[in-house]
Design a protein around this motif. Structure first.
Motif, PDB file in Angstrom:
ATOM      1  N   ASN A  47       0.816  -1.216   0.000  1.00 55.90           N
ATOM      2  CA  ASN A  47       0.000   0.000   0.000  1.00 55.90           C
ATOM      3  C   ASN A  47       0.849   1.265   0.000  1.00 55.90           C
ATOM      4  O   ASN A  47       0.406   2.316  -0.469  1.00 55.90           O
ATOM      5  CB  ASN A  47      -0.920   0.015   1.230  1.00 55.90           C
ATOM      6  N   ASP A  48       2.072   1.154   0.512  1.00 54.41           N
ATOM      7  CA  ASP A  48       2.907   2.342   0.683  1.00 54.41           C
ATOM      8  C   ASP A  48       4.153   2.380  -0.198  1.00 54.41           C
ATOM      9  O   ASP A  48       4.810   3.420  -0.281  1.00 54.41           O
ATOM     10  CB  ASP A  48       3.373   2.462   2.148  1.00 54.41           C
ATOM     11  N   PHE A  57      -0.820   8.565  -5.466  1.00 47.54           N
ATOM     12  CA  PHE A  57      -0.330   7.577  -6.436  1.00 47.54           C
ATOM     13  C   PHE A  57      -1.481   6.936  -7.207  1.00 47.54           C
ATOM     14  O   PHE A  57      -2.517   6.592  -6.632  1.00 47.54           O
ATOM     15  CB  PHE A  57       0.468   6.487  -5.705  1.00 47.54           C
ATOM     16  N   LYS A  58      -1.293   6.765  -8.513  1.00 49.23           N
ATOM     17  CA  LYS A  58      -2.325   6.138  -9.337  1.00 49.23           C
ATOM     18  C   LYS A  58      -1.690   5.283 -10.434  1.00 49.23           C
ATOM     19  O   LYS A  58      -0.528   5.479 -10.807  1.00 49.23           O
ATOM     20  CB  LYS A  58      -3.227   7.197  -9.966  1.00 49.23           C
ATOM     21  N   LYS A  59      -2.478   4.343 -10.951  1.00 51.23           N
ATOM     22  CA  LYS A  59      -2.045   3.489 -12.056  1.00 51.23           C
ATOM     23  C   LYS A  59      -2.806   3.883 -13.318  1.00 51.23           C
ATOM     24  O   LYS A  59      -3.938   4.372 -13.242  1.00 51.23           O
ATOM     25  CB  LYS A  59      -2.309   2.015 -11.734  1.00 51.23           C
ATOM     26  N   GLU A  60      -2.168   3.644 -14.457  1.00 50.41           N
ATOM     27  CA  GLU A  60      -2.830   3.930 -15.723  1.00 50.41           C
ATOM     28  C   GLU A  60      -4.118   3.119 -15.844  1.00 50.41           C
ATOM     29  O   GLU A  60      -4.199   1.977 -15.384  1.00 50.41           O
ATOM     30  CB  GLU A  60      -1.887   3.577 -16.881  1.00 50.41           C
ATOM     31  N   PRO A  97       8.917   4.837  -2.293  1.00 52.38           N
ATOM     32  CA  PRO A  97       7.685   5.158  -1.556  1.00 52.38           C
ATOM     33  C   PRO A  97       6.631   5.713  -2.510  1.00 52.38           C
ATOM     34  O   PRO A  97       6.952   6.397  -3.478  1.00 52.38           O
ATOM     35  CB  PRO A  97       8.129   6.221  -0.546  1.00 52.38           C
ATOM     36  N   LYS A  98       5.362   5.427  -2.221  1.00 53.22           N
ATOM     37  CA  LYS A  98       4.260   5.963  -3.028  1.00 53.22           C
ATOM     38  C   LYS A  98       3.778   7.294  -2.453  1.00 53.22           C
ATOM     39  O   LYS A  98       3.732   7.474  -1.240  1.00 53.22           O
ATOM     40  CB  LYS A  98       3.071   4.994  -3.019  1.00 53.22           C
ATOM     41  N   ALA A 102       6.797   7.859  -5.784  1.00 55.90           N
ATOM     42  CA  ALA A 102       6.146   7.438  -7.027  1.00 55.90           C
ATOM     43  C   ALA A 102       4.805   8.139  -7.183  1.00 55.90           C
ATOM     44  O   ALA A 102       3.966   8.091  -6.291  1.00 55.90           O
ATOM     45  CB  ALA A 102       5.954   5.933  -7.021  1.00 55.90           C
ATOM     46  N   GLU A 103       4.619   8.802  -8.332  1.00 54.88           N
ATOM     47  CA  GLU A 103       3.363   9.489  -8.604  1.00 54.88           C
ATOM     48  C   GLU A 103       2.397   8.606  -9.391  1.00 54.88           C
ATOM     49  O   GLU A 103       1.193   8.629  -9.163  1.00 54.88           O
ATOM     50  CB  GLU A 103       3.616  10.778  -9.380  1.00 54.88           C
ATOM     51  N   SER A 104       2.925   7.834 -10.354  1.00 52.97           N
ATOM     52  CA  SER A 104       2.059   7.006 -11.189  1.00 52.97           C
ATOM     53  C   SER A 104       2.836   5.812 -11.735  1.00 52.97           C
ATOM     54  O   SER A 104       4.074   5.790 -11.725  1.00 52.97           O
ATOM     55  CB  SER A 104       1.478   7.824 -12.343  1.00 52.97           C
TER      56      SER A 104
END
Length: 212
Positions: free
Chosen positions: A74-75, A94-97, A89-90, A120-122
């Motif tokens: 999750n993190d 944070f999002k996925k395509e 770290p997220k 990480a942003e995406s």
């Protein structure tokens, strides 16, 4: 001044001097620790950037990391880049395509990193990870499509790439364009991206450092 008062005055003066020295010492240590922390923080801010193959990657600018997704919590994300495990770290945002499969462990991914906090942003699958057995990783509604594979041969009229199902030969369109500005040398044996028209003619060839 009697002897007892003189002795008391000397003792007080000594205690004040010692306290002053201790204060200075603590202040020096505090300044030193702050300096060390800032140095460590600065080092941490740049340590992920060294793994980036993004040709546009610059100090204090967001950049991409490409690697195999080893683990996700999750993190945090753990990528394998050049045989090294890299933990990222997220961000809270944070999002996925869109349309990314639920289980992508072991897949090659591209992660956008925020340069300021190294989070990480995406995340999205790379073209190689999306590609089917024929190397097709994207299709347009008008019938055009995109292909990725290793360039094995090229002539004035044709080019051949190797994909998981074998070798595929395409005819070059009259307006064929080559885009290898970010890579030096011959494109042969490099992973290339092709923009192919619905009539199966190649419109352009691109060499992306992140695919290599």
């Amino acid at each position: 001044m009697n002897k007892k008062m003189l002795t008391l005055s000397i003792s007080l003066a000594g205690a004040l001097a010692a306290g002053s020295l201790t204060g200075c010492s603590n202040q020096d240590n505090s300044s030193q620790n702050t300096s060390q922390n800032e140095s460590s923080s600065s080092e941490n801010k740049s340590n992920l950037q060294r793994y980036s193959k993004d040709p546009d990657s610059k100090q204090d600018e967001d950049f991409d990391l490409v690697g195999t997704l080893d683990k996700e919590t999750n993190d945090e994300l753990t990528l394998v880049i050049d045989d090294k495990q890299v933990k990222i770290p997220k961000k809270n945002s944070f999002k996925k395509e869109k349309d990314t499969p639920k289980n992508i462990d072991g897949k090659q991914v591209k992660v956008e990193i925020n340069a300021k906090d190294q989070n990480a942003e995406s995340l999205e699958l790379t073209a190689l990870a999306k590609a089917d057995s024929n190397g097709i990783y994207e299709k347009e509604s008008n019938g055009d499509y995109s292909v990725i594979g290793k360039l094995t041969s090229e002539t004035d009229k044709n080019l051949t790439i190797k994909v998981s199902s074998g070798e595929k030969t395409y005819k070059k369109a009259k307006d064929f364009e080559l885009d290898n500005d970010n890579m030096s040398g011959d494109s042969k044996n490099k992973v290339v991206r092709l923009e192919v028209k619905k009539n199966n003619e190649v419109e352009s060839l691109e060499v992306d450092p992140e695919d290599q």
